[in-house]
Design a protein around this motif. Structure first.
Motif, PDB file in Angstrom:
ATOM      1  N   CYS A 281       5.236   0.368  -4.156  1.00  0.00           N
ATOM      2  CA  CYS A 281       4.481   1.315  -4.980  1.00  0.00           C
ATOM      3  C   CYS A 281       4.157   2.557  -4.141  1.00  0.00           C
ATOM      4  O   CYS A 281       3.578   2.443  -3.066  1.00  0.00           O
ATOM      5  CB  CYS A 281       3.186   0.660  -5.456  1.00  0.00           C
ATOM      6  SG  CYS A 281       2.048   1.821  -6.204  1.00  0.00           S
TER       7      CYS A 281
ATOM      8  N   CYS B  45       0.001   2.848  -3.703  1.00  0.00           N
ATOM      9  CA  CYS B  45      -0.832   1.948  -2.892  1.00  0.00           C
ATOM     10  C   CYS B  45      -0.014   1.164  -1.876  1.00  0.00           C
ATOM     11  O   CYS B  45      -0.582   0.448  -1.057  1.00  0.00           O
ATOM     12  CB  CYS B  45      -1.610   0.992  -3.803  1.00  0.00           C
ATOM     13  SG  CYS B  45      -0.596  -0.314  -4.498  1.00  0.00           S
TER      14      CYS B  45
ATOM     15  N   CYS C  55       3.090  -1.586 -10.829  1.00  0.00           N
ATOM     16  CA  CYS C  55       2.585  -2.206  -9.600  1.00  0.00           C
ATOM     17  C   CYS C  55       1.534  -3.257  -9.952  1.00  0.00           C
ATOM     18  O   CYS C  55       0.623  -2.996 -10.738  1.00  0.00           O
ATOM     19  CB  CYS C  55       1.975  -1.119  -8.711  1.00  0.00           C
ATOM     20  SG  CYS C  55       1.122  -1.765  -7.281  1.00  0.00           S
TER      21      CYS C  55
ATOM     22  N   CYS D  92      -2.128  -2.031  -8.174  1.00  0.00           N
ATOM     23  CA  CYS D  92      -2.940  -0.914  -8.677  1.00  0.00           C
ATOM     24  C   CYS D  92      -2.702  -0.618 -10.158  1.00  0.00           C
ATOM     25  O   CYS D  92      -3.415   0.179 -10.747  1.00  0.00           O
ATOM     26  CB  CYS D  92      -2.722   0.342  -7.835  1.00  0.00           C
ATOM     27  SG  CYS D  92      -1.116   1.138  -8.088  1.00  0.00           S
TER      28      CYS D  92
HETATM   29 ZN   LIG Z   1       0.292   0.303  -6.501  1.00  0.00          ZN
END
Ligand SMILES: [Zn+2]
Length: 321
Positions: free
Chosen positions: A56, A59, A78, A81
């Motif tokens: 991702c 994050c 993701c 997050c």
């Molecule tokens: Zn993420």
């Protein structure tokens, strides 16, 4: 066009007798539609391939699940997050359109075409061509050797600072483009440091304005010279100091005294790089200082045989950042 429109149109077309010329025209048009579709499919496959295993971009989470498609690319969500991303998210190529032209445009970059010539070649607007050039080049210039080893030549070249394309100059404009305010290398020169192995990689570094300093050498060359390297430079004190601080073997060529070489100790490769770079830049009619890093990186990529194909450059641009 939705299917109903197409159905109506196609029915009408079928009602029309087509002569030889009409059929040729239709065939030619269909072939271009096929080519464009193939080009998009090909480009998307390369992008997805290069991004396999991508985390991702927001994050860094490694776990994600599939979540539909957008602009032909697989979307991922993701698990950490909850944000969605695709293979281009977080890269400089995100949000650029017309993927059917990307590989052709990368070939224009390999051919060192100007913004205008590239725009004409792939049939996009000149502002698109300019944007693509800097996004694509900005993406693939991170493809660089991690270390240099063996005999390594290092030398700087200086280019007069340029605010080409800036709306507001921070100094009075120069007459006729190109004379420095003082003799010699000063604050109005951008310093480009090149370090190269004898028959291998070269690395470009931008060391700000004015003569290269010991601190700049520490920062640029410090992390990339492999143990056992023999550094070759001119007689500038900054290199001697650098070599001493880092325990790197060092030989200096005393250019001021007219020395050119002592056996294998010379700067011919790095100086050849500088002159090829400056000759190559001429076609662009001056480059803005803020883009110099793109141009030296682009030149470095052109000199790297392993990168000299559009799919390879595309993969490098997708992996970067
Ligand atoms: Zn993420």
């Amino acid at each position: 066009m939705d299917s109903l429109d197409f159905g109506t149109l196609f029915a009408a077309l079928r009602g029309i007798p087509l002569d030889h010329q009409d059929r040729l025209q239709l065939r030619a048009w269909l072939a271009t539609v096929d080519d464009a579709a193939d080009a998009v499919t090909n480009c998307i496959a390369l992008i997805e391939q290069a991004a396999i295993g991508k985390c991702c971009p927001r994050c860094g989470g490694a776990r994600s699940h599939r979540c539909g498609h957008a602009s032909g690319l697989q979307r991922w969500r993701c698990l950490a997050c909850g944000r969605s991303f695709n293979a281009l998210s977080g890269t400089r190529l995100a949000h650029l359109r017309k993927k059917e032209h990307w590989l052709d445009y990368l070939q224009c970059l390999l051919d060192s075409r100007t913004v205008r010539a590239s725009a004409d070649a792939v049939q996009v607007h000149r502002t698109t061509s300019f944007r693509w050039r800097h996004r694509m080049v900005g993406g693939f210039v991170h493809e660089r050797a991690a270390h240099l080893a063996g005999l390594v030549e290092a030398d700087e070249t200086y280019l007069l600072e340029s605010q080409k394309g800036s709306r507001q100059l921070t100094r009075p404009p120069r007459r006729r483009g190109g004379v420095a305010s003082h003799r010699g290398i000063g604050r109005d020169h951008d310093c480009l440091l090149i370090a190269c192995e004898r028959d291998g990689a070269a690395l470009d570094f931008h060391c700000g304005r004015g003569p290269v300093t010991g601190a700049a050498l520490d920062q640029c060359l410090g992390p990339v010279l492999a143990p056992g390297t023999l550094l070759i430079s001119d007689g500038a004190a900054a290199y001697r100091g650098f070599a001493r601080r880092h325990g790197v073997g060092h030989e200096a060529i005393n250019l001021r005294a007219g020395e050119r070489a002592r056996g294998a100790i010379h700067l011919n490769h790095v100086n050849g790089w500088h002159s090829r770079f400056k000759r190559w830049l001429v076609r662009f009619h001056g480059v803005a200082s803020r883009y110099l890093v793109h141009y030296s990186g682009w030149r470095r990529v052109l000199e790297t045989a392993s990168l000299a194909a559009p799919p390879r450059l595309l993969a490098a641009a997708v992996k970067a950042d």
